[in-house]
Structure formats: C-alpha cells, structure tokens
Design an enzyme around this catalytic site. Structure first.
Site, PDB file in Angstrom:
ATOM      1  N   TRP A 178       0.447  -1.212  -0.252  1.00 37.41           N
ATOM      2  CA  TRP A 178      -0.311   0.028  -0.169  1.00 37.41           C
ATOM      3  C   TRP A 178       1.040   1.042   0.145  1.00 37.41           C
ATOM      4  CZ3 TRP A 178      -0.920   3.980   3.824  1.00 37.41           C
ATOM      5  CH2 TRP A 178      -0.448   4.763   3.596  1.00 37.41           C
ATOM      6  N   GLU A 220      -2.998  -3.027  -3.106  1.00 40.95           N
ATOM      7  CA  GLU A 220      -4.105  -2.255  -1.673  1.00 40.95           C
ATOM      8  C   GLU A 220      -4.469  -0.797  -2.504  1.00 40.95           C
ATOM      9  OE1 GLU A 220      -3.424  -1.695   2.250  1.00 40.95           O
ATOM     10  OE2 GLU A 220      -5.246  -0.767   2.916  1.00 40.95           O
ATOM     11  N   LYS A 263      -7.093   3.259  -2.170  1.00 37.90           N
ATOM     12  CA  LYS A 263      -7.541   3.589  -1.766  1.00 37.90           C
ATOM     13  C   LYS A 263      -8.163   4.725  -2.380  1.00 37.90           C
ATOM     14  CE  LYS A 263      -6.552   5.732   2.956  1.00 37.90           C
ATOM     15  NZ  LYS A 263      -5.893   6.363   3.613  1.00 37.90           N
ATOM     16  N   ASP A 267      -9.584  -2.815   1.745  1.00 39.17           N
ATOM     17  CA  ASP A 267      -9.905  -2.401   3.031  1.00 39.17           C
ATOM     18  C   ASP A 267     -11.213  -1.634   3.127  1.00 39.17           C
ATOM     19  OD1 ASP A 267      -9.311  -0.477   4.624  1.00 39.17           O
ATOM     20  OD2 ASP A 267      -7.413  -0.525   4.903  1.00 39.17           O
ATOM     21  N   HIS A 287     -11.633   1.845   1.862  1.00 40.68           N
ATOM     22  CA  HIS A 287     -11.084   2.575   0.948  1.00 40.68           C
ATOM     23  C   HIS A 287     -12.076   3.006  -0.184  1.00 40.68           C
ATOM     24  CE1 HIS A 287      -6.870   1.712   2.598  1.00 40.68           C
ATOM     25  NE2 HIS A 287      -7.056   2.855   3.820  1.00 40.68           N
ATOM     26  N   HIS A 309      -9.128  -5.353   4.057  1.00 39.73           N
ATOM     27  CA  HIS A 309      -8.535  -5.506   5.286  1.00 39.73           C
ATOM     28  C   HIS A 309      -9.937  -4.856   6.213  1.00 39.73           C
ATOM     29  CE1 HIS A 309      -4.405  -3.483   4.731  1.00 39.73           C
ATOM     30  NE2 HIS A 309      -3.958  -5.182   5.020  1.00 39.73           N
ATOM     31  N   ASP A 316     -11.535   9.183   8.203  1.00 40.71           N
ATOM     32  CA  ASP A 316     -10.383   8.886   8.538  1.00 40.71           C
ATOM     33  C   ASP A 316     -11.146   7.180   8.465  1.00 40.71           C
ATOM     34  OD1 ASP A 316      -8.471   7.041  10.502  1.00 40.71           O
ATOM     35  OD2 ASP A 316     -10.248   5.934  11.781  1.00 40.71           O
ATOM     36  N   ASP A 361      -9.666   4.325   9.172  1.00 41.39           N
ATOM     37  CA  ASP A 361      -9.347   2.987  10.226  1.00 41.39           C
ATOM     38  C   ASP A 361      -9.500   3.038  11.749  1.00 41.39           C
ATOM     39  OD1 ASP A 361      -7.139   2.280   8.391  1.00 41.39           O
ATOM     40  OD2 ASP A 361      -6.939   4.212   8.599  1.00 41.39           O
ATOM     41  N   ASP A 405      -7.245  -4.093   9.727  1.00 38.82           N
ATOM     42  CA  ASP A 405      -6.453  -2.682   9.562  1.00 38.82           C
ATOM     43  C   ASP A 405      -7.304  -1.837  10.275  1.00 38.82           C
ATOM     44  OD1 ASP A 405      -4.666  -1.145   8.995  1.00 38.82           O
ATOM     45  OD2 ASP A 405      -5.593  -0.558   6.860  1.00 38.82           O
TER      46      ASP A 405
HETATM   47  C1  RNT Z   1      -3.622   2.889   4.719  1.00 40.56           C
HETATM   48  C2  RNT Z   1      -4.382   0.882   4.660  1.00 40.56           C
HETATM   49  C3  RNT Z   1      -3.228   0.767   5.183  1.00 40.56           C
HETATM   50  C4  RNT Z   1      -2.270   0.934   6.480  1.00 40.56           C
HETATM   51  C5  RNT Z   1      -1.541  -0.772   7.695  1.00 40.56           C
HETATM   52  C6  RNT Z   1      -0.876   0.407   8.116  1.00 40.56           C
HETATM   53  O1  RNT Z   1      -5.110   3.714   4.476  1.00 40.56           O
HETATM   54  O2  RNT Z   1      -5.072   0.640   4.842  1.00 40.56           O
HETATM   55  O3  RNT Z   1      -3.314  -1.169   4.943  1.00 40.56           O
HETATM   56  O4  RNT Z   1      -3.378   0.736   7.431  1.00 40.56           O
HETATM   57  O5  RNT Z   1      -0.748  -0.694   5.877  1.00 40.56           O
HETATM   58 ZN    ZN Z   2      -5.031  -1.470   4.652  1.00 37.01          ZN
END
Ligand code: RNT
Ligand code: ZN
Length: 421
Positions: A187, A228, A230, A261, A264, A288, A296, A298, A328
């Site tokens: 990523w 990955e 985003k 993710d 994302h 993820h 945010d 996460d 994640d």
């Molecule tokens: C960030 C991504 C990525 C990270 C990790 C730490 O937006 O989701 O996967 O969270 O690699």
């Molecule tokens: Zn991620």
C-alpha cells in the site's frame, strides 16, 4: 462452562436446527478461520526503527495518546500475547517492515533490510504457533514525504522498489519456515492534494515500478503478493495514484491478490458487494477489515452492518479459502489491547453470524420469487439466540465471554500497560 450457558447454548442449537442450520458444523468452520492480526494497533503504527518515536506521516495519521502504548518489541509481543488470549481460535500476525528488530545488528535503512532483521519475530511466532504476513512500509520515512513508487525522481523510486523487493524476500523466508504462504501487501499513499496535471504519468510509472518489484518469480507456496487501493487520504484528496480501478486491472493482469480495505471506498459503496465479482477474475483476495468514519479509514472495527454484510458475503460466496482476512485499524485514544480485542472479536462474531445463516432456505425463497419470505427470514435471524452460541464458542475455546472482557482488559492495564512511562 456454566450450567446456564450450556442450557442457553442447547436452546440456541435447537432453534437454529429448526431452520436447518447445523450449529456444531458452523462452529467447526469458524474454528478453521484465521484472522491476520495487525501488529500496528499496539503502538500507533510507530514501528521500531527509531527509539520509541511514533513517526507517522506519509499518509498515516494516528490520533490519541492513551497511556500504555507498547514502546519496545518485547512490550508489543507481550500485548499481542494478551490479545491472542482474548480471541477464540488460531490466528496469524501481520507485520510491517518498520517493525524490524535491530537489537542484534546495526540499523539499516529500508532498502537494506534482510530476513535476519526479522528473525526474532519469526522465532517468536513459531514459538507461539502463529504464521506471519508482511507489508512493505512506504510511509513514516524521510523519503515518503512525496510520491514513492510513482515518484518521477528515479532515486526515490529505486529506493522504494528495492525496499519492496527485500520485503518479498523476507516474506518468502517466513513462508518457507512457517510452512504457510506469507501474504505480502503493498500500500502506498502516493497522490495529490490538488488537481494533478498528469494523472496518467504517475500511474504509468507505478505500473513499471510494481512490475519491477514482482519481476522475481517466487513460489506461491511461500509468498503471495497483494496490492491495496484507496479512494482518498489526507493530503491526497484530489488524486490517488493507486486507485481501485488501477489495482483491479493490475491484479487481474499480473495475477496478484487484490486487497480490499473497508475504509478505502466511498461511504455508500459496499466492499461486501465486491467479493463475488472480484473472485470471478482474481484468484484470491485480501481483506483489510476496518471502519471508515468521515475522513479516517481506520476506526476500531465493531459489529455493525458493514461488517455483517462482509461476513455474510464471505460465507455466501463459498470462497473462504480464497479470502484472507486481515485487520487494519488503529486508535491511540483508548486501551489498545482492548481495541484490538474488540475488533478481532467483532470480526469473528460477524463470521459466526454468517455461518449460522440458513443459506439453502434463503436461496429457495429467492429462486421461488418469494422475496417477502427471504426478507422476513433475514429479519428473523437478527433476533435469534446468536449470543448464546458466541458465548459457548468463547467458553469452549478457553477465552473470556463479552461480559468478562472489560474487567480482563482493565486488569492487564492495571498490572502491565499502566505501569509504562
Ligand atoms: C492505509 C492502509 C494501510 C495501512 C497499513 C498500516 O490507509 O489501509 O493498509 O493501514 O498498512
Ligand atoms: Zn489497509
């Protein structure tokens, strides 16, 4: 097992049984699912390249300073040990390259890391009977203030290409030693705050960088690479080089895994809905599991509709072996071990809920055009004694139930994490 909880479990088993669901079978399937727990929840994505410093940036931002963060590798391992003891089942550990252990050697920059810098992690994980997954780290670094793999600066680009190649070597070393393929994820935060004039240029560069990274053919028995995407990030609001379309095309043509993710995508887009399409064109996916809130991506994972829908699709797709479930999320504003446990347990709980779905019956209704029946049954399932099955699963796996979780975490806080400076 208390008398009460086994009575409750037996009632639940009968109730599900009347819908044609074999609860024992579902629990066995659940037992076979391994989550890949992310190491970075324990220290706010700090890593151990620099003494105790959390050097975020380059697309990663952690907020909160709740006391007790793991300051050393030993503390992180100790916290991880606690977390695994709070989660039913056998799971994996997902490491980032920035968690290298330099205690037995000199510090080297990311373009020079080798398997030996992760030997202590491997020894520890083998000892704990866990398998490792791995991530190249393209953030929290002086060379990650602008673009990395998509940089127009050859020096910068080559640095990161070398880093990722080395991460593949390290990952395949893990895979070989642990007898289970290591998933290596890529990523990068590369993007732009404002409207780029050369969207295409950077993407062309990124394809070339990735191709170069993947040039060495490594057996899939040891290593599986994932990419990955985003949708946007802080400082990359207008443009992310590695968008979803970019990596979907990349993964399909290069035969890598695709990492989806949950944080994302646009807020109304469902990652759950992407599984069945993606798996028609891509062999395996990496998830993820995360929770996006506003900007945010996460937040700590909870048992909400997004997670449930994802779990339902994982199960309904019948493709469990092709789906790698990584977590994640990171939050520095609450007890970190507790947050880890909440997110991991919520994920397993959602999978259990999905495994208890009377799939055949629902499909029968659907095929007969009885959409009322399909929806009514889905509604009924929501108030079935699912919690009794979850409690039974926790107890029979030797871990705390939800009701015992808070006190257990707070006790660890009192005895261990609160004592950290
Ligand atoms: C960030 C991504 C990525 C990270 C990790 C730490 O937006 O989701 O996967 O969270 O690699
Ligand atoms: Zn991620």
């Amino acid at each position: 097992m208390t008398k009460d909880s086994s009575t409750m479990y037996n009632i639940a088993k009968d109730r599900y049984g009347s819908l044609g669901v074999d609860v024992e079978k579902s629990l066995n399937l659940l037992k076979g699912i391994s989550l890949s727990l992310h190491c970075w929840q324990g220290d706010d994505v700090g890593g151990f390249e620099h003494d105790g410093a959390t050097l975020n940036g380059g697309g990663i931002q952690v907020t909160g300073n709740y006391p007790g963060k793991a300051r050393t590798i030993d503390e992180l391992r100790m916290d991880l040990g606690k977390v695994y003891s709070l989660i039913p089942g056998r799971h994996r550990l997902n490491l980032h390259a920035s968690y290298a252990d330099f205690s037995a050697s000199k510090f080297v920059d990311r373009d020079s890391i080798e398997p030996r810098h992760f030997q202590s992690w491997l020894d520890w994980s083998l000892n704990q009977e866990l398998s490792l997954d791995f991530n190249s780290t393209f953030f929290s670094h002086p060379k990650a203030h602008g673009m990395t793999l998509a940089s127009k600066d050859k020096g910068i680009r080559d640095f990161w290409i070398e880093h990722a190649k080395r991460c593949r070597t390290i990952g395949s070393y893990f895979g070989e030693k642990q007898n289970s393929p290591c998933i290596h994820n890529i990523w990068i935060a590369d993007g732009m705050k404002d409207i780029p004039a050369d969207r295409r240029g950077y993407r062309e560069i990124l394809v070339r960088s990735l191709d170069e990274i993947l040039r060495e053919n490594i057996s899939r028995a040891y290593l599986k690479d994932a990419v990955e995407s985003k949708v946007f990030g802080i400082g990359s609001e207008s443009y992310v080089v590695g968008s979803h379309e970019f990596y979907l095309g990349y993964a399909a043509t290069r035969k890598t895994l695709l990492c989806l993710d949950m944080g994302h995508f646009h807020p109304t887009e469902s990652v759950a809905d992407k599984i069945s399409s993606t798996l028609l064109f891509i062999d395996e996916i990496l998830l993820h599991v995360s929770r996006g809130v506003r900007w945010d991506s996460d937040h700590v994972v909870i048992f909400n509709d997004d997670l449930l829908n994802l779990a339902l699709e994982i199960v309904r797709s019948g493709a469990l072996p092709k789906i790698h479930i990584g977590l994640d999320f990171f939050d520095g504003s609450m007890n970190r071990v507790g947050a880890w446990a909440i997110g991991s347990r919520a994920t397993l709980k959602a999978l259990l809920f999905a495994l208890l779905e009377p799939q055949e019956k629902l499909i029968q209704y659907e095929d007969a055009g009885n959409y009322f029946g399909r929806l009514a049954l889905m509604e009924e399932l929501k108030s079935l004694p699912f919690g009794a099955v979850w409690d039974y699963y926790c107890e029979s796996s030797g871990v705390v139930t939800d009701a015992e979780l808070i006190d257990t975490v707070l006790e660890y806080e009192k005895n261990v994490t609160a004592k950290r400076g």
